[in-house]
Design a protein around this motif. Structure first.
Motif, mmCIF file in Angstrom:
data_model
loop_
_atom_site.group_PDB
_atom_site.id
_atom_site.type_symbol
_atom_site.label_atom_id
_atom_site.label_comp_id
_atom_site.label_asym_id
_atom_site.label_seq_id
_atom_site.Cartn_x
_atom_site.Cartn_y
_atom_site.Cartn_z
ATOM 1 N N LEU B 104 0.861 -1.335 -0.066
ATOM 2 C CA LEU B 104 0.186 -0.177 -0.106
ATOM 3 C C LEU B 104 1.054 1.239 -0.074
ATOM 4 C CD1 LEU B 104 -2.949 1.136 0.127
ATOM 5 C CD2 LEU B 104 -2.887 1.067 2.593
ATOM 6 N N GLY B 105 0.677 2.056 -1.152
ATOM 7 C CA GLY B 105 1.312 3.351 -1.062
ATOM 8 C C GLY B 105 2.674 3.350 -1.782
ATOM 9 N N ARG B 106 2.942 2.160 -2.401
ATOM 10 C CA ARG B 106 3.995 1.907 -3.194
ATOM 11 C C ARG B 106 4.046 0.494 -4.232
ATOM 12 N NH1 ARG B 106 7.849 -2.186 -1.391
ATOM 13 N NH2 ARG B 106 9.256 -0.926 -2.715
ATOM 14 N N GLU B 107 2.801 0.745 -4.458
ATOM 15 C CA GLU B 107 2.664 -0.512 -5.672
ATOM 16 C C GLU B 107 3.687 -0.605 -6.969
ATOM 17 O OE1 GLU B 107 0.394 1.638 -4.518
ATOM 18 O OE2 GLU B 107 -1.139 0.686 -3.307
ATOM 19 N N LYS B 161 9.954 -2.597 2.567
ATOM 20 C CA LYS B 161 10.219 -1.214 2.308
ATOM 21 C C LYS B 161 11.769 -0.764 2.273
ATOM 22 C CE LYS B 161 5.746 1.112 3.050
ATOM 23 N NZ LYS B 161 5.138 2.141 3.328
#
Ligand SMILES: Nc1ncnc2c1ncn2[C@@H]1O[C@H](COP(=O)(O)OP(=O)(O)OP(=O)(O)O)[C@@H](O)[C@H]1O
Ligand SMILES: [Mg+2]
Lengths: 437, 251
Positions: B104-107, B161
């Motif tokens: 989520l947020g960095r697909e 991440k």
């Protein structure tokens, strides 16, 4: 308490070794049988999607054809003509329900969606009036869409930036925009629209060959997307679902779609003038449905709508621009609501000052009947479309049976509550919770 | 200390209106080490880490990351440095599956469109690198996971991440014995991969099991920062409640 841990220190734990046999699946493994079993398992766990609505649709169709036969002594319901009629009657509600999905998925609501169309369409008729501005209808339609953008921007600003509950903001607009329509149109009764191209949307049909071509394109696109997905998954080295599922899906589309196109391709006129072919509105709805689904399933904007609907704070902490996403969703909703208004005005061929005041709650009901959760985060455009078909079938069927209009409201309300109950019960039975799923 | 700390907070202050929650706090965390942050309810632990996450910026003080002074004003600032937080109230979306939550947020996208295969593979690999065995499918909805599994997903998210600093706010608070054990192992493995870990916990047994350093926050002040093996549980309890004062040298 002692500082010495009772169990061996974690650093010496053997789970540090690479996990052999610690295989993590993706739910895509196994043959057709496994996939089918997995599907039924999901359904049992309360993930029913549009299944109840589809079931309801089937039951209603059977019910109305039997009632038509027994009560009227003749089949009025299950005819080619009524089928085409049903599709054009439903088109506007399908569109409106799809529009609302974008905000309902966020856990928001847009009560002004109907009257937004009212304002936009009154701008359209005023701009295209032959004895008035007499603007080119395409340009006027573009302006009507821009009116939608403006209203969506307004809603989105107050909901996402200022932080007022969407129920309140859009209720305010629901009331206020009725006044705008009234002022723009004056209360001078009915305004006819006489633009042939505009009326054609809901009152003309594709040539027979175009209907079949449409089906071919759908099959091709569906096949292409499946293959694209499989290619990416293969490249990444993760398992693909068995290819049999792709063929099965294509077969279902080919059979169901083929049946629909075939029915619509036969002459349904009761006079000498031939009426045949797929109504023009059908491919328009399908294209918007496809684009919308694509955006919701495969792009960041869509994913973030679901994420915000599921847990807005989690989305924010993950770096999602919550304000922007909410804002854009309201704009999308308003624009699609204007399209719904276009369908409805095209069907009737006119608008009046009350245009769009009584549609929005049917749109919400359609979405809920189709399995879209008002709590946000759950539901698809297809579900809303199917829900809208259910409601349209009820109105159409009861209308044919010559029952008083009151019955329609009562039945529709009953179906809505029934649909919500089926959803809630399936969830509770599956051990889930009633709220926030 | 020979090493320079990965992150170093000096004289950090934060108040909510008239309430001074952080009154000049110092804190260090080192790569490959687990630093436990302990303190009584309301001591300001969550407030301290919300500042590090950029969710609730500090009012004053300096933050050095790898020796450089940095400013953390938004979650993006923090995550671009490689700071990831696993919150007390697990910030996961129940309606999304494990892969979707982890990314989520960095697909990962190809031409603006999701590359689900790639994301699925990376998610599985990350979970496997952490020896996670309890998850059946990475396409399970998070709503169907147990508390420990959810915690696992949240931690794996930060590994994915490539975080340099992972902060865990009470990761074992709601877990049973077996699941606590699993999560603590996970925390240890995280540090062994070279990540600096800050873990908040009220359970001193867990703290002594997993931590290299222990930092005690008392009413918005850091009263002690000690290597684990130079203190005892009883002493730490004393610092937490304020009945003892630490007069040694802070780390
Ligand atoms: N947004 C806020 N507004 C006002 N006061 C706040 C806010 N957030 C925290 N506080 C106050 O700051 C103090 C420290 O809170 P914090 O959540 O950091 O404590 P904590 O050490 O994490 O406690 P716990 O162990 O219970 O999680 C508390 O007194 C709390 O009431
Ligand atoms: Mg806390």
């Amino acid at each position: 308490m002692t500082p010495t841990p009772a169990s061996p220190p974690p650093t010496e734990d053997t789970t540090n070794l690479p996990a052999e046999g610690g295989f993590i699946g993706s739910g895509q493994e196994g043959g057709l049988g496994d996939q089918v079993r997995a599907y039924f398992q999901r359904v049992r766990h309360g993930d029913m999607g549009a299944l109840p609505a589809i079931g309801g649709l089937v039951v209603l169709v059977i019910l109305f054809s039997v009632l038509s036969q027994t009560m009227l002594g003749q089949q009025f319901f299950l005819t080619e003509r009524n089928f085409a009629n049903l599709l054009t009657q439903a088109a506007s509600l399908v569109m409106l329900a799809m529009a609302l999905v974008f905000v309902i998925l966020l856990g928001e609501i847009d009560l002004s969606a109907g009257v937004t169309a009212g304002v936009a369409l009154s701008a359209f008729v005023v701009l295209t009036k032959p004895d008035g501005v007499n603007m080119n209808w395409v340009l006027a339609l573009l302006i009507a869409i821009l009116v939608g953008v403006a209203i969506g921007t307004f809603n989105g600003f107050f909901v996402s930036r200022v932080g007022i509950p969407s129920f309140v903001v859009t209720l305010g607009l629901f009331i206020g925009l009725q006044g705008v329509t009234l002022i723009v149109l004056g209360d001078g009764g009915v305004f006819r629209i006489q633009i042939p191209e505009f009326l054609a949307i809901q009152n003309a049909n594709l040539p027979i060959w175009a209907g079949w071509t449409m089906l071919g394109v759908i099959l091709l696109v569906s096949f292409g997307m499946s293959m694209w997905d499989r290619r990416l998954r293969t490249r990444a080295g993760v398992p693909n679902r068995t290819i049999a599922l792709v063929w099965a899906k294509l077969a279902v589309i080919a059979l169901a779609g083929g049946f629909v196109v075939a029915v619509l391709s036969s002459n349904r006129s009761s006079s000498v003038k031939v009426i045949e072919g797929v109504p023009i509105v059908v491919p328009i709805v399908l294209v918007i449905l496809w684009i919308g689904t694509f955006v919701l399933d495969r792009t960041k904007f869509g994913r973030y709508i679901y994420a915000i609907g599921g847990n807005a704070e989690a989305a924010r902490r993950s770096g999602v621009k919550v304000i922007t996403i909410r804002w854009i969703a309201f704009i999308v909703c308003s624009v699609l609501a204007v399209v719904a208004g276009v369908f409805s005005a095209s069907k009737v061929g006119s608008i009046n000052a009350g245009f769009g005041t009584d549609t929005v709650l049917s749109g919400v009901a359609a979405a809920v009947v189709g399995g879209v959760s008002l709590f946000g985060g759950r539901g698809r455009l297809m579900h809303a479309a199917i829900g809208a078909l259910v409601i349209a079938v009820i109105a159409n069927g009861l209308g044919l049976l010559n029952l008083p209009a009151g019955v329609n409201y009562i039945v529709t309300g009953g179906v809505l509550v029934l649909a919500a109950t089926v959803d809630a019960v399936s969830r509770v039975r599956a051990g889930g919770s009633l709220i926030r799923t | 200390m020979a090493d320079t700390p990965l992150i170093e907070l000096t004289d950090v202050v934060k108040s909510f209106g008239p309430v001074n929650v952080l009154k000049g706090v110092n804190l260090k965390a080192f790569a490959g080490k687990v630093t436990a942050l302990v303190g009584d309810n309301g001591a300001g632990k969550s407030t301290l880490i919300k500042g590090l996450a950029g969710v609730q910026p500090y009012d004053g003080g300096t933050v050095r990351f790898e020796g450089e002074e940095v400013h953390l004003h938004s979650p993006r600032d923090a995550s671009s440095l490689g700071i990831e937080v696993v919150y007390q109230d697990l910030a996961l979306c129940d309606n999304l599956d494990i892969v979707q939550n982890m990314f989520l947020g960095r697909e990962e996208t190809v031409g603006g469109v999701f590359d689900e295969g790639q994301m699925e593979r990376e998610a599985s690999e990350t979970l496997r690198s952490l020896s996670v065995r309890t998850v059946k499918s990475v396409r399970q909805k998070v709503s169907s996971l147990s508390g420990g599994q959810r915690q696992t997903v949240a931690i794996a998210r930060s590994v994915l991440k490539k975080a340099k600093l992972v902060i865990l706010d009470e990761p074992t608070a709601a877990l049973g014995v077996a699941q606590t054990e699993q999560v603590l192992n996970l925390v240890r493995r995280l540090a062994d991969q070279g990540v600096a870990v800050i873990i908040i916990s009220h359970n001193l047994q867990d703290v002594f099991k997993v931590a290299d350093y222990i930092s005690v926050l008392y009413l918005g002040t850091m009263v002690a920062s000690i290597p684990k093996d130079q203190t005892t549980s009883d002493d730490v309890v004393g610092y937490i409640t304020g009945s003892k004062t630490y007069d040694g040298v802070n780390v």
